[in-house]
Design a protein around this motif. Sequence first.
Motif, PDB file in Angstrom:
ATOM      1  N   ARG A   6       0.601  -5.297  -4.556  1.00 60.64           N
ATOM      2  CA  ARG A   6       1.723  -4.409  -4.902  1.00 60.64           C
ATOM      3  C   ARG A   6       2.231  -3.758  -3.619  1.00 60.64           C
ATOM      4  O   ARG A   6       1.456  -3.507  -2.699  1.00 60.64           O
ATOM      5  CB  ARG A   6       1.288  -3.268  -5.823  1.00 60.64           C
ATOM      6  CG  ARG A   6       0.901  -3.672  -7.192  1.00 60.64           C
ATOM      7  CD  ARG A   6       0.356  -2.491  -7.981  1.00 60.64           C
ATOM      8  NE  ARG A   6       1.370  -1.456  -8.206  1.00 60.64           N
ATOM      9  CZ  ARG A   6       1.079  -0.234  -8.622  1.00 60.64           C
ATOM     10  NH1 ARG A   6      -0.172   0.137  -8.822  1.00 60.64           N
ATOM     11  NH2 ARG A   6       2.031   0.651  -8.826  1.00 60.64           N
ATOM     12  N   LEU A   8       3.930  -0.291  -2.810  1.00 67.27           N
ATOM     13  CA  LEU A   8       4.301   1.016  -3.329  1.00 67.27           C
ATOM     14  C   LEU A   8       5.356   1.620  -2.423  1.00 67.27           C
ATOM     15  O   LEU A   8       5.193   1.615  -1.199  1.00 67.27           O
ATOM     16  CB  LEU A   8       3.069   1.926  -3.385  1.00 67.27           C
ATOM     17  CG  LEU A   8       1.885   1.377  -4.170  1.00 67.27           C
ATOM     18  CD1 LEU A   8       0.688   2.312  -4.031  1.00 67.27           C
ATOM     19  CD2 LEU A   8       2.240   1.177  -5.628  1.00 67.27           C
ATOM     20  N   GLU A  10       8.442   4.942  -2.053  1.00 65.43           N
ATOM     21  CA  GLU A  10       8.860   6.254  -2.557  1.00 65.43           C
ATOM     22  C   GLU A  10       9.536   7.002  -1.410  1.00 65.43           C
ATOM     23  O   GLU A  10       9.369   6.652  -0.239  1.00 65.43           O
ATOM     24  CB  GLU A  10       7.623   7.029  -3.036  1.00 65.43           C
ATOM     25  CG  GLU A  10       7.898   8.346  -3.697  1.00 65.43           C
ATOM     26  CD  GLU A  10       8.540   8.211  -5.059  1.00 65.43           C
ATOM     27  OE1 GLU A  10       9.593   8.826  -5.263  1.00 65.43           O
ATOM     28  OE2 GLU A  10       8.006   7.484  -5.903  1.00 65.43           O
ATOM     29  N   ALA A  15       5.090  12.966  -3.531  1.00 66.36           N
ATOM     30  CA  ALA A  15       5.072  11.981  -4.621  1.00 66.36           C
ATOM     31  C   ALA A  15       4.549  10.635  -4.124  1.00 66.36           C
ATOM     32  O   ALA A  15       3.833   9.934  -4.851  1.00 66.36           O
ATOM     33  CB  ALA A  15       6.461  11.829  -5.230  1.00 66.36           C
ATOM     34  N   PHE A  16       4.891  10.276  -2.883  1.00 61.55           N
ATOM     35  CA  PHE A  16       4.387   9.025  -2.317  1.00 61.55           C
ATOM     36  C   PHE A  16       2.876   9.079  -2.166  1.00 61.55           C
ATOM     37  O   PHE A  16       2.163   8.146  -2.541  1.00 61.55           O
ATOM     38  CB  PHE A  16       5.051   8.731  -0.970  1.00 61.55           C
ATOM     39  CG  PHE A  16       4.489   7.521  -0.290  1.00 61.55           C
ATOM     40  CD1 PHE A  16       4.769   6.250  -0.765  1.00 61.55           C
ATOM     41  CD2 PHE A  16       3.668   7.639   0.819  1.00 61.55           C
ATOM     42  CE1 PHE A  16       4.245   5.125  -0.143  1.00 61.55           C
ATOM     43  CE2 PHE A  16       3.145   6.523   1.449  1.00 61.55           C
ATOM     44  CZ  PHE A  16       3.439   5.258   0.962  1.00 61.55           C
ATOM     45  N   HIS A  18       0.785  10.899  -3.825  1.00 60.64           N
ATOM     46  CA  HIS A  18       0.182  10.868  -5.165  1.00 60.64           C
ATOM     47  C   HIS A  18       0.197   9.453  -5.741  1.00 60.64           C
ATOM     48  O   HIS A  18      -0.765   9.031  -6.385  1.00 60.64           O
ATOM     49  CB  HIS A  18       0.909  11.834  -6.104  1.00 60.64           C
ATOM     50  CG  HIS A  18       0.636  13.267  -5.799  1.00 60.64           C
ATOM     51  ND1 HIS A  18      -0.595  13.867  -6.002  1.00 60.64           N
ATOM     52  CD2 HIS A  18       1.435  14.235  -5.296  1.00 60.64           C
ATOM     53  CE1 HIS A  18      -0.538  15.134  -5.641  1.00 60.64           C
ATOM     54  NE2 HIS A  18       0.680  15.385  -5.197  1.00 60.64           N
ATOM     55  N   LYS A  19       1.274   8.710  -5.508  1.00 63.64           N
ATOM     56  CA  LYS A  19       1.364   7.334  -6.003  1.00 63.64           C
ATOM     57  C   LYS A  19       0.269   6.470  -5.378  1.00 63.64           C
ATOM     58  O   LYS A  19      -0.411   5.705  -6.065  1.00 63.64           O
ATOM     59  CB  LYS A  19       2.747   6.759  -5.698  1.00 63.64           C
ATOM     60  CG  LYS A  19       2.981   5.385  -6.267  1.00 63.64           C
ATOM     61  CD  LYS A  19       4.348   4.835  -5.873  1.00 63.64           C
ATOM     62  CE  LYS A  19       5.416   5.354  -6.786  1.00 63.64           C
ATOM     63  NZ  LYS A  19       6.715   4.663  -6.595  1.00 63.64           N
ATOM     64  N   VAL A  20       0.087   6.594  -4.057  1.00 63.22           N
ATOM     65  CA  VAL A  20      -0.951   5.816  -3.371  1.00 63.22           C
ATOM     66  C   VAL A  20      -2.335   6.272  -3.816  1.00 63.22           C
ATOM     67  O   VAL A  20      -3.212   5.443  -4.096  1.00 63.22           O
ATOM     68  CB  VAL A  20      -0.789   5.922  -1.842  1.00 63.22           C
ATOM     69  CG1 VAL A  20      -1.949   5.240  -1.118  1.00 63.22           C
ATOM     70  CG2 VAL A  20       0.540   5.313  -1.396  1.00 63.22           C
ATOM     71  N   LEU A  22      -3.211   7.579  -6.660  1.00 63.67           N
ATOM     72  CA  LEU A  22      -3.460   7.092  -8.014  1.00 63.67           C
ATOM     73  C   LEU A  22      -3.879   5.624  -7.992  1.00 63.67           C
ATOM     74  O   LEU A  22      -4.836   5.232  -8.669  1.00 63.67           O
ATOM     75  CB  LEU A  22      -2.215   7.277  -8.885  1.00 63.67           C
ATOM     76  CG  LEU A  22      -2.320   6.759 -10.317  1.00 63.67           C
ATOM     77  CD1 LEU A  22      -3.437   7.480 -11.085  1.00 63.67           C
ATOM     78  CD2 LEU A  22      -0.987   6.912 -11.033  1.00 63.67           C
ATOM     79  N   ALA A  23      -3.188   4.815  -7.197  1.00 61.03           N
ATOM     80  CA  ALA A  23      -3.554   3.398  -7.085  1.00 61.03           C
ATOM     81  C   ALA A  23      -4.979   3.252  -6.552  1.00 61.03           C
ATOM     82  O   ALA A  23      -5.769   2.457  -7.080  1.00 61.03           O
ATOM     83  CB  ALA A  23      -2.562   2.661  -6.188  1.00 61.03           C
ATOM     84  N   GLY A  66       1.119  -2.400 -12.261  1.00 54.51           N
ATOM     85  CA  GLY A  66       0.795  -0.982 -12.275  1.00 54.51           C
ATOM     86  C   GLY A  66      -0.223  -0.608 -13.328  1.00 54.51           C
ATOM     87  O   GLY A  66      -0.830   0.448 -13.269  1.00 54.51           O
TER      88      GLY A  66
END
Length: 68
Positions: A6, A8, A10, A15-16, A18-20, A22-23, A66
């Motif tokens: 994937r 990712l 952002e 927010a970026f 947090h996205k990383v 979470l992954a 995701g």
Amino acid sequence: MPKIYRLLTEEDTSAFCHKVSLALSKGWELHGSPAYAFDAASGIMRCAQAVTKDIETEYHPDMKLGQQ
């Protein structure tokens, strides 16, 4: 074991991160270094980070990466 990929992306905000994060918490692993670029159309910096994950099933293009 098959591996999925994937990218990712952002805006350059928390927010970026947090996205990383979470992954990573779902078993994805960082692949390479993050990248940053200026989006001239919107006037913002954008971030990207590739991640990979080993999976036990055969890869299929209809997979929702995701949710893996």
